[in-house]
Design an enzyme around this catalytic site. Structure first.
Site, PDB file in Angstrom:
ATOM      1  CD  GLU A 102      -1.590  -2.414   1.614  1.00 58.12           C
ATOM      2  OE1 GLU A 102      -2.056  -3.530   1.501  1.00 58.12           O
ATOM      3  OE2 GLU A 102      -0.290  -2.698   2.123  1.00 58.12           O
ATOM      4  CB  VAL A 103       4.166   2.265   1.612  1.00 52.19           C
ATOM      5  CG1 VAL A 103       5.153   3.068   1.299  1.00 52.19           C
ATOM      6  CG2 VAL A 103       3.476   2.194   3.105  1.00 52.19           C
TER       7      VAL A 103
END
Length: 431
Positions: free
Chosen positions: A64-65
């Site tokens: 997700e980062v």
């Protein structure tokens, strides 16, 4: 049940859950290096506030980062003055965020989902928009954002059939939570229908495509001299079988089939969680394989049965460029699979187990091109890998077709940014 009732029940149970989970959570943080300032930030204690009045992006872990960073990069191209608060949950995600975050981005750990902690966090940083990557919805996070007048949005959201069924089973509890969303940017039409079934108004849902699969401006996996040097230490010219993002038990399962291969290919294992290195080393030693551990700076000695354990965070992307075939983890013993796109974009054939639902419908589209082989069990691995390694040039046309599938998501990132800009408040929030 209305929203107030759901939040009352949630906040009644949350402290109990926290007390039960806290010891295991501390152990996990210790293993992954999340103590120190990270622990204080979980309780909304910050040494400094560098970004005030920016965009708050909640990103759980490494995957997700990386999506969040692509979103930020594109946003800064359109508006170089925009500021961002990047908020991972896991220590591995936090480490990648700190390493890769550009100027204008402050990285903090996500505070625990208690109202008073979130109130303090929002009051300090005064975000103008809350963006949640891939539909990670915490009830108090959404509710407190609403109380502070902060619009909320999902970006790159996806929802599997199984998750949809689970949420609908508890619709009385989940619909009031999802109804708090101001904007939901989904990857395809199927996701649009699923999110609508959870109680989100259809006019708040837009199909933007997948940021993760968007080839626009992305840098494909690249061969690194340091990686090649490490591989040559095992013997120059050996074909590489890369086992990527594996979960518990998969390394042993796949390695047993790898040992049946003819010729002299090299096994490279990149586990999903690097802290499992001890477990992996022990299990594979029992079948005669000896690890050369990258994080320890070890080099191959030339002994029979050596393999490379690439247990360093954030390097998987470029390891794909050195592989002759990639076997995707969390697809044999795990559930849901891991991302096959980086291997495809590196021009490498991909093999998965049967469990790849988290990447549907993309996986089925790639499977239809022939560049991705989805097996029904690990028993088929030996014959499949043998076929690919014996004639790698035969996969070139398939990989070309697979890249055309990826290009169907072209422009997803900029489309997402423009949609988010439209709902971001012009001025910082002052509740």
């Amino acid at each position: 049940m209305n929203r107030a009732g759901v939040l009352f029940i949630y906040n009644l149970l949350l402290p109990i859950f926290f007390v039960i989970a806290f010891p295991g959570w501390l152990v996990k943080m210790w293993r992954r290096g999340g103590f120190g300032s990270g622990l204080r930030q979980r309780f909304a204690i910050y040494d400094e506030v560098k970004v005030r009045g920016g965009i708050y992006i909640h990103a759980v872990s490494v995957g997700e980062v990386l999506i969040a960073l692509r979103l930020i990069e594109q946003w800064q191209k359109l508006d170089p003055e925009e500021k961002f608060l990047l908020v991972p949950t896991t220590s591995t995600g936090h480490a990648v965020a700190v390493e890769k975050a550009p100027a204008g981005v402050q990285v903090i750990y996500s505070p625990l989902d208690f109202p008073f902690l979130l109130n303090h966090c929002f009051s300090l940083f005064e975000p103008r928009l809350l963006v949640l990557i891939e539909a990670e919805a915490w009830p108090n996070l959404l509710n407190r954002a609403g109380k502070h007048g902060i619009p909320t949005a999902f970006a790159n959201a996806r929802l599997s059939e199984r998750s949809e069924a689970r949420f609908k089973k508890f619709a009385a509890l989940t619909k009031p939570i999802f109804s708090m969303m101001d904007l939901v940017l989904v990857q395809n039409d199927a996701d649009r229908s699923r999110f609508a079934s959870l109680g989100i108004a259809p006019e708040r849902i837009e199909v933007s495509g997948s940021i993760k699969f968007d080839p626009t401006g992305s840098v494909p996996p690249a061969r690194r001299d340091e990686f090649q040097l490490a591989l040559d230490g095992f013997g120059a010219g050996r074909q590489v079988v890369l086992v990527a993002s594996t979960h518990t038990g998969e390394e042993l399962l796949i390695a047993n089939e790898f040992l049946k291969l003819a010729g002299n290919p090299l096994l490279v294992v990149v586990p999903r969680h690097a802290e499992r290195r001890g477990e992996i080393i022990k299990q594979l030693a029992e079948i005669g394989l000896k690890a050369v551990v990258r994080s320890r700076g070890e080099v191959a000695s030339g002994e029979k049965g050596e393999y490379l354990l690439a247990d360093t965070t954030g390097e998987l992307k470029d390891w794909n460029a050195h592989a002759d075939v990639v076997v995707v983890g969390k697809s044999f013993l795990g559930r849901g699979g891991q991302n096959p796109v980086e291997a495809i974009s590196a021009g490498v054939p991909v093999v998965t187990g049967p469990h790849m639902r988290n990447f549907e419908p993309l996986v089925s589209e790639l499977e239809n091109t022939g560049a991705l082989r989805r097996l029904s069990s690990a028993d088929e691995l030996k014959s499949c890998l043998s076929e690919i390694l014996s004639s790698p040039e035969g996969y070139i046309p398939y990989l070309s077709s697979a890249n055309e599938v990826l290009h169907s998501h072209e422009g997803a990132t900029i489309k997402s940014v423009k949609a988010l800009q439209n709902i971001a408040l012009t001025d910082p929030v002052n509740p």
